[in-house]
Design an enzyme around this catalytic site. Sequence first.
Site, mmCIF file in Angstrom:
data_model
loop_
_atom_site.group_PDB
_atom_site.id
_atom_site.type_symbol
_atom_site.label_atom_id
_atom_site.label_comp_id
_atom_site.label_asym_id
_atom_site.label_seq_id
_atom_site.Cartn_x
_atom_site.Cartn_y
_atom_site.Cartn_z
ATOM 1 N N ASP A 183 36.396 4.445 58.217
ATOM 2 C CA ASP A 183 35.186 4.826 58.951
ATOM 3 C C ASP A 183 35.435 4.867 60.457
ATOM 4 O OD1 ASP A 183 32.495 5.574 59.159
ATOM 5 O OD2 ASP A 183 31.810 4.014 57.790
ATOM 6 N N ASP A 238 26.258 11.318 57.750
ATOM 7 C CA ASP A 238 25.961 10.820 56.403
ATOM 8 C C ASP A 238 24.909 11.681 55.707
ATOM 9 O OD1 ASP A 238 26.141 7.213 56.973
ATOM 10 O OD2 ASP A 238 27.670 8.757 56.949
#
Length: 680
Positions: A183, A238
């Site tokens: 991430d 996202d």
Amino acid sequence: MRHLPTRRTRRSGGRVIGALAAGVLCAAGAAVPAAADSPATAASTAVTPKSDNGLALTPPMGFNNWNSTHCRAEFNETMVEGIADIFVEKGLKDAGYQYVNLDDCWAKPQRDADGKLEADPARFPHGIKAVADYVHSKGLKLGIYTSAGTKTCDSVGLPGALGHEYSDAQQFADWGVDYLKYDNCNNEGVDAKLRYTTMRDALKATGRPIVYSICEWGQNKPWEWAADVGNLWRTTGDINDSWGSMLSIMKQNLPLATAAGPGHWNDPDMLEVGNGGMTDTEYRTHFSMWSVMAAPLLIGSDLRTATPETFDILSNREVVAVDQDPLGKQGVVVSSTGGRWVVAKEMKDGSRVVALFNETGSAQRISTTAEEAGLPHAAAYTLRDLWQHTSYNTAGAVSATVPAHGTVLLRVAADHKWAAHPPAVELALNGSLLMEAGRGAPLTTTVTDLGRTPALRVSASLTGPAGWRVSARSAAGPATVPTGRALTTRWQVTAPAGTAAGLYDLTLDAQYRSPTGARVRSSVPLQAHVVVAPPAGSRYLSDLPQLSASNGWGPVEKDTSNGEDEAGDGNPLTIGGTVFAKGLGTHADSAVEFYTGGACSSVTAQVGVDDEKGDKGTVAFEIWADGTKAASTGVLTNATAAQQITADVSGAQVVRLVVTDGGDGVDSDHADWADLRLGC
């Protein structure tokens, strides 16, 4: 949607993220540090070799827990091992799903005395290696998560890998990890390409084959450089479990087709299929388009409680085969006029998969040809419907009436097998499916022979809910329909007086015989929308029923701003310091439709970016009258005061309010339609 570069929190379907700027693109690469642990900031002028780990030659398929569990206590080793069991029991393993991936919150808050990561003992009392061993015993693979920063992305901030790349990579290898999601939070402004390249080299140094998933949200255009670094890279922020989010992400990912191929894939984020925020029709579209885009297929729903329909969608092997085709081509857009999309994907066997995708809120006829999809000219083609699992022949036309938010997925081949199949027919509807209760609505249907062979004894029928009157006003068959000709039938459809406003199911059916005598039935599900004429005078649109609404993040809000998550979580509409009592709070990309019935003349509003996002947000507003753009603004920012927008909508049956992104990506685009009025 990532709220960068300043430190702040971001809600993403419940996920709260503290993040720092990702920095700008760096030079070509970073040298492999000699020490076991060297920070990603180490200076170097050496060029690293291209990442060629021989992995992910087709897009990875598996499961990730985040979309369904986030950091809740139920995310633990019992759940993870249970998912592995379900993969085997429900046939997902046999369908091609391999990876059972852990997301954030698997680790303890601090490293041990030797600087190593440790599993949270409450969640994983037997450790990650034991879980990996269990998953491997099922013939599956285990994935894990960390961040290319000092901390991960959850609200607590567990240890990240920045400065610990080599020891963390070795630890993952020792545990038996097969996949790493890396991430982008708390990255201290270190250049993205440098951070991700360092972990690539650390993974390579372990000697263990580990699929490398770069999750920097598309901020640094990884499709331009990451094929030398990872096996897949996120192209967007996202996803969340909504039609607007899925649609926005799809549109961002589709133009990047040339970057994808075996071992290096565009990743538009995980699947939401089965999480409950969309209809099954929308989930089939989600799965179809991800497969056509050769995207990783990572299940994001809780398989412990998944419905049979969810398993049916996820395990459709004909659609999975589209995603997993070894040629590795991502589908390309053939056309996209008026929300009617045609996307074609080249397959290794020479066939083309064609997605006829309907973005709009009503049934649409979408068409192309085999040659437009990339096939050579031929006398006829085999056409395979991948959701209906039926085959037909076509003279070249590829066409269907596609339900609202639906996708018809077809595999088309120029082969000699076409003669073994009945002719394809297209069921089409001419006329609006908007109707007022108690008033008859005229509809015209056609059953067109697309095949090289004639359709014999063709008949059509139209059915509606109990109590509705549906009558044919012209011949509905039987008839022989040659290639390219149609059986046309006029109908009168009446919803009983007093029928409540809303959507109601209709079905258009056709029955016919092929020249070989085979009986064929084809049907199209449709939805009629019972509407109420708007009252005379000037009315606030937020007080009137919506025909349809899609939103980039969270639901469209009435009389408050967009809160991004659940209905009712917004704030007072505020633009440039002015508070408005009435209006709609939306988030780009969004579209809201209202029935005006040809009786209204104007729409007016004060529009702008809501003050709640500080200096973030760029949007543009549009008002459409039926299929014509009636008014629009330029790009507006948070620094822009409320702008007046006025549109002449005289004679329009439907008014559509659209908000588009201002060109910098969907980022805090809270768009207010304040003081929104309809004049009738």
